[in-house]
Design an enzyme around this catalytic site. Structure first.
Site, mmCIF file in Angstrom:
data_model
loop_
_atom_site.group_PDB
_atom_site.id
_atom_site.type_symbol
_atom_site.label_atom_id
_atom_site.label_comp_id
_atom_site.label_asym_id
_atom_site.label_seq_id
_atom_site.Cartn_x
_atom_site.Cartn_y
_atom_site.Cartn_z
ATOM 1 N N LYS A 194 19.244 4.360 -17.258
ATOM 2 C CA LYS A 194 17.989 4.576 -17.994
ATOM 3 C C LYS A 194 18.034 3.918 -19.382
ATOM 4 C CE LYS A 194 15.291 6.785 -16.050
ATOM 5 N NZ LYS A 194 14.381 6.222 -15.008
ATOM 6 N N PRO A 197 16.378 5.848 -23.827
ATOM 7 C CA PRO A 197 16.985 6.248 -25.112
ATOM 8 C C PRO A 197 17.210 5.047 -26.040
ATOM 9 C CG PRO A 197 18.123 7.305 -23.284
ATOM 10 C CD PRO A 197 17.171 6.324 -22.669
ATOM 11 N N GLN A 199 15.418 2.285 -26.055
ATOM 12 C CA GLN A 199 14.094 1.886 -26.568
ATOM 13 C C GLN A 199 13.695 2.757 -27.761
ATOM 14 O OE1 GLN A 199 11.073 1.634 -23.470
ATOM 15 N NE2 GLN A 199 12.662 1.225 -21.945
ATOM 16 N N LYS A 230 14.586 -5.341 -19.143
ATOM 17 C CA LYS A 230 13.788 -4.228 -19.628
ATOM 18 C C LYS A 230 14.037 -3.982 -21.123
ATOM 19 C CE LYS A 230 12.151 -0.138 -17.374
ATOM 20 N NZ LYS A 230 12.440 0.889 -16.392
ATOM 21 N N GLY A 367 50.938 16.578 -41.073
ATOM 22 C CA GLY A 367 50.198 17.834 -41.037
ATOM 23 C C GLY A 367 50.256 18.536 -42.379
ATOM 24 N N CYS A 394 56.127 12.066 -41.543
ATOM 25 C CA CYS A 394 55.727 12.805 -42.740
ATOM 26 C C CYS A 394 56.088 14.296 -42.620
ATOM 27 C CB CYS A 394 54.253 12.569 -43.028
ATOM 28 S SG CYS A 394 53.883 12.775 -44.772
ATOM 29 N N HIS A 525 53.978 7.007 -43.335
ATOM 30 C CA HIS A 525 53.250 6.953 -42.054
ATOM 31 C C HIS A 525 53.326 5.539 -41.471
ATOM 32 C CE1 HIS A 525 51.225 10.900 -42.254
ATOM 33 N NE2 HIS A 525 51.323 10.719 -43.563
ATOM 34 N N GLU A 527 52.613 4.601 -38.639
ATOM 35 C CA GLU A 527 51.506 4.348 -37.696
ATOM 36 C C GLU A 527 50.349 3.577 -38.335
ATOM 37 O OE1 GLU A 527 52.407 7.310 -38.898
ATOM 38 O OE2 GLU A 527 50.713 8.667 -39.183
HETATM 39 N N1 GLN Z 1 52.076 18.529 -45.950
HETATM 40 C C1 GLN Z 1 53.103 17.617 -46.289
HETATM 41 C C2 GLN Z 1 52.990 17.125 -47.730
HETATM 42 O O1 GLN Z 1 51.951 17.231 -48.334
HETATM 43 C C3 GLN Z 1 53.117 16.441 -45.333
HETATM 44 C C4 GLN Z 1 51.904 15.586 -45.412
HETATM 45 C C5 GLN Z 1 51.689 14.745 -44.183
HETATM 46 O O2 GLN Z 1 52.252 15.001 -43.149
HETATM 47 N N2 GLN Z 1 50.828 13.760 -44.287
HETATM 48 O O3 GLN Z 1 53.930 16.619 -48.277
#
Ligand code: GLN
Length: 555
Positions: A194, A197, A199, A230, A367, A394, A525, A527
């Site tokens: 369809k 949406p 359009q 279309k 975290g 980290c 990090h 990553e």
């Molecule tokens: N909480 C931890 C700090 O502030 C690790 C931070 C994190 O993992 N990015 O140092």
């Protein structure tokens, strides 16, 4: 001498229609990739509609990962996609939010920079947006900028950004085009694709004074000719300008798919740019083929907490970790299978902890805060004692050091002051300047952020992986391994294989290979610096160890 004429940059705006989450960021990155492959210098920007001045204060379950740039700017995860696809390093010039734009305009007004004028939402806000875009393009010396507008058309929040597109287009009509990424559903009960949406989305965009030049039609399958016709008729574009963007096995397929519909040729023509040959997508395609042809699955468990939103499990909070693993898997010619493990599950149940045996390697990513921390520490202990390859990022590094202090050094009360301010053994603690930030509730953009140099100790896992003695890696943390405990930890066998150049801050902790096949944690990090064409060496080393584990003990 006559002033050298500055070359005129070109601007491709990417907006969303119908709904979010259909891959606008990947579309933006892929447009950049195909133009880069044609020999143009490209840059990419993201504009987000929220009031937060940057993404640093947002909870990852709300908004996905906070991606950190080399200059320490905390941005949206899409910036990570741009870097991973384009292999370029972006800066704070490439990211803006409504909050930042308003903040700048208000500051300028206070400084009398508007020379007594009445400062208004229009034109001053869109003009500031345009000024920032041009600044980023100038700094990057880009031929073409691809600018992604967060959210979808029709939202109140991003209307001023659309206004910026309209104003820039009016001024430089030959240099500006707009692509809308829309969704074309095939409802199961209807059994037909369809286009309505799409359009509606284009009509809404028209209502802001913008006619899209390109329509990227995302769908679970390729668009047939009839649907293309279309969309073309109802949305005022040529059929060729409707690009079919079906679901793909790998996001890295998207540039290749775009070229099947000759998108780079279409874009260059619309931007009045002379075609260049460029390097083409050959090397890229080779890598993408390698992802698909890889054999043998390496199972990695990611132990974290930002997975649940309502009844759904989302892994958006760890997108760079996921992609870095995919890059490394491609490098070693394996497939990686990821499982999301909520660390709070380990806090009460040792049976669940034993289920970690089924993985060839475990990652504990970054975290904050105390929820799930004891579960993570138990997971680290399990990996250390059972020879399961472990990679801590980290927080994952800090908790690995705490685990070692508790169970090997014998300091049972060890903790981080982030979790327990009164601990008798603050193995991970806050630095004095950070204490001041917290006291003043100065939370935004005040962590240790961005590139810092780390010196690598020779003859270690880290040295073997990097093959160099000094690296620049991206950071985002407030706490550090407490220098007062470093000697004790070392005596008990922990190796700090990378430190800040002055030796004060611990950047990598690892265990000798004689004791464990791969046990390593980074304060930074890694990553954030992995891309398909250049996988991160530590991810590659970790995955190699996990692949060896797989061969040793088939599941
Ligand atoms: N909480 C931890 C700090 O502030 C690790 C931070 C994190 O993992 N990015 O140092």
């Amino acid at each position: 001498m006559a002033k050298q004429k500055m070359k005129r940059a070109k601007y491709i705006f990417v907006v969303g229609g119908v709904m979010s989450g259909v891959g606008k960021g990947i579309a933006t990155s892929s447009i950049g990739k195909i133009l880069q492959a044609r020999g143009f210098n490209v840059t990419a920007l993201k504009i987000d509609p929220y009031i937060n001045v940057d993404a640093g204060t947002m909870n990852p379950t709300e908004h996905g990962e906070v991606f950190v740039l080399k200059d320490g700017y905390e941005t949206d995860q899409d910036m990570g996609n741009y870097e991973r696809f384009l292999n370029i390093e972006l800066t704070r010039d490439n990211y803006m939010t409504t909050g930042l734009v308003y903040k700048t305009v208000i500051e300028k007004e206070r400084n009398l920079e508007y020379a007594g004028k009445c400062v208004q939402v229009v034109p001053h806000i869109p003009l500031e947006v345009i000024r920032r875009i041009k600044k980023a393009v100038h700094r990057a010396k880009a031929d073409i900028a691809i600018i992604e507008i967060g959210g979808t058309v029709g939202e109140y929040e991003n209307i001023l950004f659309l206004e910026a597109i309209r104003m820039l287009k009016t001024e430089q009509s030959e240099d500006v085009i707009t692509a809308i990424v829309s969704y074309v559903p095939t409802p199961s009960k209807v059994g037909e694709m369809k286009t309505k949406p799409t359009q509606h989305a284009v009509r809404t965009l028209n209502g802001t004074g913008i006619q899209p030049d390109i329509i990227i039609a995302r769908a679970d399958r390729p668009l047939d000719e009839k649907r293309k016709e279309k969309i073309a008729v109802f949305c005022n574009v040529r059929k060729e300008d409707v690009i079919s963007a079906p679901d793909v096995e790998s996001i890295y397929d998207v540039p290749v798919n775009f070229e099947k519909d000759h998108l780079s040729d279409i874009l260059l023509k619309k931007l009045h740019l002379k075609a260049r040959q460029g390097e083409g997508l050959g090397a890229w395609e080779k890598r993408v083929k390698r992802i698909k042809s890889a054999e043998g699955i390496v199972k990695i468990g990611v132990v974290g907490k930002y997975f649940k939103t309502g009844d759904y499990v989302l892994s958006d909070a760890y997108i760079s970790v996921i992609e870095a693993l995919k890059h490394a898997a491609c490098e070693i010619g394996r497939q990686v299978e990821l499982s999301w493990i909520d660390s709070t599950d380990f806090e009460s149940d040792t049976k669940v902890l034993k289920s970690l045996r089924r993985y060839h390697g475990i990652i504990i990513p970054g975290g904050f805060g105390s929820r799930g921390v004891e579960g993570k520490i138990r997971a680290v202990q399990f990996c250390r004692e059972n020879q399961v390859p472990y990679f801590g990022l980290c927080y994952g590094m800090q908790l690995a050091v705490i685990e070692y202090a508790r169970h090997v050094v014998g300091l049972a009360e060890s903790s981080t002051t982030e979790v327990n301010q009164k601990t008798s053994h603050p193995i991970v603690d806050i630095m004095p300047e950070q204490k001041e930030n917290l006291r003043k509730k100065n939370y935004g953009a005040t962590m240790r952020l961005g590139h810092y140099e780390a010196k690598i100790l020779p003859k270690t896992l880290a040295a073997a992986a990097y093959g160099t003695t000094s690296v620049l890696e991206r950071h985002r943390h407030r706490y550090e391994v407490n220098p007062e405990y470093v000697e004790q930890l070392k005596e008990a066998g922990m190796i700090f294989s990378a430190t800040s150049p002055d030796g004060v801050l611990m950047e990598i902790a690892e265990l000798p290979q004689s004791e464990h096949p791969f046990f390593l944690g980074t304060q930074f990090h890694p990553e954030f610096q992995s891309s398909l064409m250049q996988p991160h060496p530590l991810f590659v080393a970790f995955l190699k160890a996990a692949a060896v584990k797989k061969n040793q003990r088939p599941l």
